[in-house]
Design an enzyme around this catalytic site. Structure first.
Site, PDB file in Angstrom:
ATOM      1  N   HIS A 134       1.610  -1.920  -0.581  1.00 20.11           N
ATOM      2  CA  HIS A 134       2.368  -1.311   0.512  1.00 20.11           C
ATOM      3  C   HIS A 134       3.781  -1.868   0.616  1.00 20.11           C
ATOM      4  CE1 HIS A 134      -0.787   1.151   2.257  1.00 20.11           C
ATOM      5  NE2 HIS A 134      -1.634   0.157   2.093  1.00 20.11           N
ATOM      6  N   HIS A 182      -3.705  -4.751  -3.033  1.00 25.91           N
ATOM      7  CA  HIS A 182      -3.467  -3.417  -2.484  1.00 25.91           C
ATOM      8  C   HIS A 182      -2.638  -3.491  -1.207  1.00 25.91           C
ATOM      9  CE1 HIS A 182      -4.881   0.790  -1.327  1.00 25.91           C
ATOM     10  NE2 HIS A 182      -4.406   0.312  -0.186  1.00 25.91           N
ATOM     11  N   GLU A 183      -3.097  -4.278  -0.242  1.00 23.67           N
ATOM     12  CA  GLU A 183      -2.437  -4.316   1.062  1.00 23.67           C
ATOM     13  C   GLU A 183      -1.113  -5.078   1.014  1.00 23.67           C
ATOM     14  OE1 GLU A 183      -3.377  -2.570   3.500  1.00 23.67           O
ATOM     15  OE2 GLU A 183      -5.426  -2.040   2.941  1.00 23.67           O
TER      16      GLU A 183
END
Length: 616
Positions: free
Chosen positions: A480, A475-476
């Site tokens: 992003h 996710h991170e």
């Protein structure tokens, strides 16, 4: 003890909390007695530091704690008073003595546990509203019993008038559940201290128009509205240690003072820009950062803290942004930190930052896994279900570190952070991803699991920590850093999105070849983006890429273990969607914070896999 589903109205003669005229389900506004308390394990991390590093971490932690007190003021009018009251009660004598007094007052063991849970939840959320969900919570014990305990404690014996006055100033709102106080919101929709109580959405929009005209950031401000001689007047109050006028570095000359502003509707308003909000706390933050400067590891940390001190002293957001630029360049420090007015989730208008600060130590073992994930990013991104044209022209390889938190001042500790939130910096200069490893481990030790059958519960408890590590990493790190925002450069909003390269009047992609992956439309739909464009995309990407054997292998998961981990990762996301139903507000007809993302993912994936059907 309040019944789990006690209902009352304001018209009733009721010794319980004030409720709205509509029936109120009290269970939505209490913290259950079986709620666990998670302890962060940071002993090993701190003991691994040198004496110099320990001093640096200590003063950063002190600055974070002092700054964290600002959140009380940002949460609700009563939160600072409740904090002081609880501090006085529990500092005056041991908890065992307070409990003994409680039992003598006729408070039951269950009610005593409720008081302890309320106190713990209040400190964990830095106020009496949940940091995730924005719902108010009240003590799960009758008000008269709570009062009897307060007034018989040693603190009240030593200072009867002071404690009684403090109790009287907070007790009504502490227990109140009138409609406007049930959740955070603007105007009649809820409670907020980012605006005076007479402000509404129109005032927020007008203020933003004024601040945009002055090139003034809202991150460290609050808005107060008054009427003077028939004219509506506004005060924009900046957070700073200094209280007097003067100049602010990076801001227009003469910004402090009164300005006559003509809005887009041709109406004239008076705006006065002042500084000195939270001045005494801001001074303590700056003081401790100054002490931390004496123990920095390099010039980047020294320059970073110099700019932060300048920002917190004068109220300059440009100075904080300059400090952030030095912070981004400081790759892989032993002691990591970030501090300031950061996340805007709890501002009803979504632009003012809540104070947050932390000191943490690098977890080298987990960071190695994340580094390998970054190094394999371009290979993994090629596995996504869209063509190469949907990706940025150049992948911006982020810095990713796993940290063990030593201290965190704020309303709640996340498991992962992608910062800074300044769009112009993160899109063109860079950003950092941090995974807070000991937070993740502590938060997921809870064995209380809902919505799952016995077989799935056993597997979920076994693998939820390692599965969430994978999810946070994907996710991170990749969420992003991936994906291209298709734009046509039409206005200045896009100058903040330099990495997408949309020049004025031009598309940032080939309109003749790029098509929608499902409808085949050319060109694909585009958005006029004014705010952040991140959200459910990162969550979807993380659960999609967890299917990759290459991604799982980086985290040490192979064959049968990998299959179970994939299952738990998807199970966790589906369960998160069900848990998010709690955050729907029937009173306002809206979803609190970002919970709707979980619902939408569950709705979409559930219908595709024939697992469930939701209507939202």
């Amino acid at each position: 003890m309040l019944n789990a589903y006690y209902k009352c109205t304001e018209s009733e003669s009721c010794k319980y909390p004030s409720c709205s005229k509509m029936s109120t389900d009290i269970s939505q506004y209490i913290i259950p007695n079986d709620t666990g308390v998670c302890l962060l394990d940071c002993i090993t991390a701190f003991e691994g530091l040198t004496p110099k590093e320990r001093l640096y971490a200590h003063y950063i932690a002190q600055a974070s704690w002092y700054g964290g007190l600002i959140v009380l003021v940002q949460t609700s009018p009563e939160s600072p008073g409740i904090f002081i009251l609880l501090q006085k009660i529990f500092r005056a004598q041991p908890i065992s003595e307070v409990k003994s007094l409680a039992l003598k007052q006729g408070i039951t063991e269950e009610e005593w546990q409720a008081i302890m849970i309320y106190s713990a939840a209040f400190h964990a959320n830095s106020g009496n509203y949940k940091s995730f969900g924005d719902t108010k919570f009240i003590p799960n014990v009758p008000k008269d019993k709570f009062e009897s305990l307060i007034l018989c404690c040693k603190a009240a014996v030593d200072d009867p008038k002071g404690i009684k006055a403090l109790w009287d100033s907070v007790s009504d709102r502490m227990f109140s559940l009138v409609t406007r106080q049930k959740e955070l919101g603007l105007g009649e929709k809820g409670t907020t201290t980012y605006f005076s109580s007479n402000c509404n959405l129109d005032d927020a929009k007008l203020c933003q128009e004024f601040m945009d005209s002055k090139d003034l950031s809202a991150y460290n401000t609050r808005l107060f509205k008054t009427e003077k001689n028939g004219q509506t007047c506004y005060e924009v109050r900046l957070a700073s240690a200094l209280t007097e006028g003067g100049s602010i570095e990076g801001c227009p000359e003469g910004i402090l003072g009164t300005h006559q502003f003509t809005s887009s509707t041709s109406k004239s308003y008076s705006f006065t820009v002042t500084r000195g909000d939270y001045s005494k706390l801001m001074a303590k933050v700056a003081e401790n950062l100054g002490k931390a400067k004496e123990h920095v590891a390099n010039d980047l940390e020294k320059q970073m803290l110099t700019e932060y001190i300048k920002s917190f002293t004068t109220g300059s957001i440009p100075a904080h942004k300059d400090g952030t630029r030095h912070w981004i360049k400081n790759i892989g420090p032993i002691v990591e930190t970030y501090i300031g007015f950061i996340e805007s989730y709890r501002d009803p208008f979504g632009v003012r930052g809540e104070f947050e600060g932390f000191a943490a130590v690098v977890n080298k073992e987990m960071s190695k896994k994340f580094t390998e994930l970054v190094n394999n990013a371009e290979h993994l991104l090629a596995l996504l279900p869209w063509p190469a044209a949907y990706e940025k022209d150049t992948f911006l390889k982020p810095d990713f570190t796993s940290l063990d938190v030593l201290a965190f001042g704020g309303s709640g500790i996340p498991a992962g952070i992608n910062i800074p939130n300044y769009d112009d910096i993160r899109q063109s200069e860079g950003f950092k991803n941090v995974s807070l490893g000991n937070v993740l481990t502590a938060a997921y030790k809870d064995t209380k699991v809902s919505f799952l059958d016995e077989e799935d519960t056993e597997l979920f408890i076994k693998l939820k920590v390692p599965s969430f590590e994978v999810q946070v990493g994907l996710h991170e790190l990749l969420g992003h850093g991936s994906g291209k925002l298709f734009i046509k450069g039409l206005n200045s909003a896009f100058t903040r999105l330099k990495s997408h390269k949309g020049e004025d009047g031009k598309f940032n992609f080939d309109v003749d070849t790029v098509e929608h992956t499902e409808t085949k439309d050319k060109p694909p739909p585009m958005k006029n983006v004014e705010l952040n464009v991140w959200g459910e995309e990162e969550m979807c990407l993380s659960i999609y890429l967890c299917l990759s054997a290459d991604a799982l292998r980086i985290f040490g998961h192979k064959e049968d273990t990998a299959d179970d981990l994939i299952y738990v990762n998807w199970l966790n996301m589906a369960r998160a969607g069900l848990l998010a139903l709690e955050f729907y507000s029937a009173d306002t007809g809206s979803w609190r914070q970002v919970c709707l993302f979980d619902i939408l993912i569950l709705k979409t994936s559930g219908s595709l896999l024939n697992l469930c059907s939701l209507s939202v």
